[in-house]
Write a protein that holds these residues in place. Structure first.
Motif, PDB file in Angstrom:
ATOM      1  N   UNK A  26       0.907  -1.022   0.030  1.00 31.97           N
ATOM      2  CA  UNK A  26       0.011  -0.120  -0.069  1.00 31.97           C
ATOM      3  C   UNK A  26       0.922   1.472  -0.141  1.00 31.97           C
ATOM      4  N   UNK A  27       2.163   0.986   0.662  1.00 36.31           N
ATOM      5  CA  UNK A  27       3.093   2.439   0.463  1.00 36.31           C
ATOM      6  C   UNK A  27       3.956   2.487  -0.551  1.00 36.31           C
ATOM      7  N   UNK A  28       3.941   1.479  -1.265  1.00 37.04           N
ATOM      8  CA  UNK A  28       4.726   1.188  -2.553  1.00 37.04           C
ATOM      9  C   UNK A  28       4.979   2.489  -3.189  1.00 37.04           C
ATOM     10  N   UNK A  29       3.753   3.253  -3.759  1.00 34.59           N
ATOM     11  CA  UNK A  29       3.691   4.376  -4.873  1.00 34.59           C
ATOM     12  C   UNK A  29       4.507   5.384  -4.128  1.00 34.59           C
ATOM     13  N   UNK A  30       4.283   5.955  -2.975  1.00 30.65           N
ATOM     14  CA  UNK A  30       4.961   6.876  -2.387  1.00 30.65           C
ATOM     15  C   UNK A  30       6.428   6.736  -2.027  1.00 30.65           C
ATOM     16  N   UNK A  31       6.573   5.391  -1.492  1.00 34.33           N
ATOM     17  CA  UNK A  31       8.030   5.068  -1.502  1.00 34.33           C
ATOM     18  C   UNK A  31       8.999   4.938  -2.791  1.00 34.33           C
ATOM     19  N   UNK A  32       8.281   4.577  -3.941  1.00 32.49           N
ATOM     20  CA  UNK A  32       8.984   4.796  -5.061  1.00 32.49           C
ATOM     21  C   UNK A  32       8.936   5.949  -5.469  1.00 32.49           C
ATOM     22  N   UNK A  33       8.294   6.901  -5.447  1.00 37.81           N
ATOM     23  CA  UNK A  33       8.569   8.220  -5.727  1.00 37.81           C
ATOM     24  C   UNK A  33       9.634   9.005  -4.832  1.00 37.81           C
ATOM     25  N   UNK A  34       9.741   8.493  -3.517  1.00 45.24           N
ATOM     26  CA  UNK A  34      10.721   9.153  -2.703  1.00 45.24           C
ATOM     27  C   UNK A  34      12.139   8.512  -2.918  1.00 45.24           C
ATOM     28  N   UNK A  35      11.974   7.212  -3.559  1.00 45.46           N
ATOM     29  CA  UNK A  35      13.529   6.906  -3.880  1.00 45.46           C
ATOM     30  C   UNK A  35      13.934   7.184  -5.233  1.00 45.46           C
ATOM     31  N   UNK A  36      12.878   7.650  -6.121  1.00 43.16           N
ATOM     32  CA  UNK A  36      13.327   8.123  -7.654  1.00 43.16           C
ATOM     33  C   UNK A  36      13.866   9.474  -7.089  1.00 43.16           C
ATOM     34  N   UNK A  37      13.258  10.220  -6.315  1.00 43.41           N
ATOM     35  CA  UNK A  37      13.812  11.508  -5.999  1.00 43.41           C
ATOM     36  C   UNK A  37      15.136  11.477  -5.287  1.00 43.41           C
ATOM     37  N   UNK A  38      15.383  10.520  -4.470  1.00 43.94           N
ATOM     38  CA  UNK A  38      16.731  10.148  -3.985  1.00 43.94           C
ATOM     39  C   UNK A  38      17.628   9.966  -4.817  1.00 43.94           C
ATOM     40  N   UNK A  39      17.229   9.243  -5.920  1.00 46.69           N
ATOM     41  CA  UNK A  39      18.326   8.785  -6.844  1.00 46.69           C
ATOM     42  C   UNK A  39      18.650   9.960  -7.668  1.00 46.69           C
ATOM     43  N   UNK A  40      17.702  11.051  -7.956  1.00 45.59           N
ATOM     44  CA  UNK A  40      18.122  12.086  -8.790  1.00 45.59           C
ATOM     45  C   UNK A  40      19.049  13.076  -8.064  1.00 45.59           C
ATOM     46  N   UNK A  52      16.584  11.486   1.966  1.00 45.44           N
ATOM     47  CA  UNK A  52      17.130  10.293   2.561  1.00 45.44           C
ATOM     48  C   UNK A  52      16.465   9.950   3.744  1.00 45.44           C
ATOM     49  N   UNK A  53      16.106  11.340   4.391  1.00 42.70           N
ATOM     50  CA  UNK A  53      15.374  11.336   5.638  1.00 42.70           C
ATOM     51  C   UNK A  53      13.850  10.839   5.241  1.00 42.70           C
ATOM     52  N   UNK A  54      13.214  11.301   3.988  1.00 43.30           N
ATOM     53  CA  UNK A  54      11.859  10.999   3.693  1.00 43.30           C
ATOM     54  C   UNK A  54      11.855   9.584   3.519  1.00 43.30           C
ATOM     55  N   UNK A  55      12.856   8.925   2.719  1.00 41.96           N
ATOM     56  CA  UNK A  55      12.654   7.445   2.444  1.00 41.96           C
ATOM     57  C   UNK A  55      12.727   6.606   3.841  1.00 41.96           C
ATOM     58  N   UNK A  56      13.624   6.976   4.640  1.00 38.83           N
ATOM     59  CA  UNK A  56      13.637   6.481   6.011  1.00 38.83           C
ATOM     60  C   UNK A  56      12.345   6.602   6.676  1.00 38.83           C
ATOM     61  N   UNK A  57      11.857   7.662   6.539  1.00 37.62           N
ATOM     62  CA  UNK A  57      10.563   7.839   7.623  1.00 37.62           C
ATOM     63  C   UNK A  57       9.478   6.787   6.767  1.00 37.62           C
ATOM     64  N   UNK A  58       9.342   6.876   5.633  1.00 40.43           N
ATOM     65  CA  UNK A  58       8.436   5.933   4.838  1.00 40.43           C
ATOM     66  C   UNK A  58       8.530   4.467   5.383  1.00 40.43           C
ATOM     67  N   UNK A  59       9.724   4.064   5.391  1.00 36.03           N
ATOM     68  CA  UNK A  59      10.029   2.628   5.750  1.00 36.03           C
ATOM     69  C   UNK A  59       9.695   2.448   7.361  1.00 36.03           C
TER      70      UNK A  59
END
Length: 125
Positions: A26-40, A52-59
């Motif tokens: 259920x959280x995958x879409x938000x997590x994917x967007x956050x990880x893409x933003x991190x990769x950029x 990084x903080x946002x991806x960690x918070x979502x996990x």
């Protein structure tokens, strides 16, 4: 009361099964967007630190939801029954001897499983 901790669902006194809530899915879409933003982002930047903080918070949110769901079900069981039996199965040991899923499930090729003799040119003298 017997509890079966199957991979898909677990037993509940009120209903036959408790479905797996699949919090990560259920959280995958938000997590994917956050990880893409991190990769950029560029390494060492303040924006990367925030990403990084946002991806960690979502996990962390996913982990907390899982823990809450497990706590809710176990509390229902603990308050609803005087005795609860839990069996700890060695699943790896059970599947090791299974012909489809355990050891020996892969067919061996002609060269696998036994050493092949070296060609005379490659032998050491």
């Amino acid at each position: 009361m017997g509890v079966d901790l199957a991979p898909l669902n677990s037993h509940n006194p009120e209903s036959a099964f408790v479905e797996n809530p699949r919090h990560l899915r259920t959280a995958m879409k938000r997590l994917q967007k956050a990880q893409q933003a991190l990769a950029r982002t560029q390494k060492g930047s303040a924006r990367r630190h925030k990403a990084v903080q946002r991806v960690g918070r979502l996990h962390h949110v996913v982990a907390e939801r899982r823990a809450t769901a497990i706590h809710r079900v176990t509390k229902q069981l603990a308050t609803g029954f005087a005795t609860i039996a839990v069996e700890d199965l060695n699943v790896a040991g059970l599947t090791a001897s299974c012909p489809r899923h355990g050891r020996g499930s892969r067919p061996q090729s002609a060269t696998e499983g036994r050493p092949q003799p070296l060609h005379p040119r490659h032998r050491t003298r």
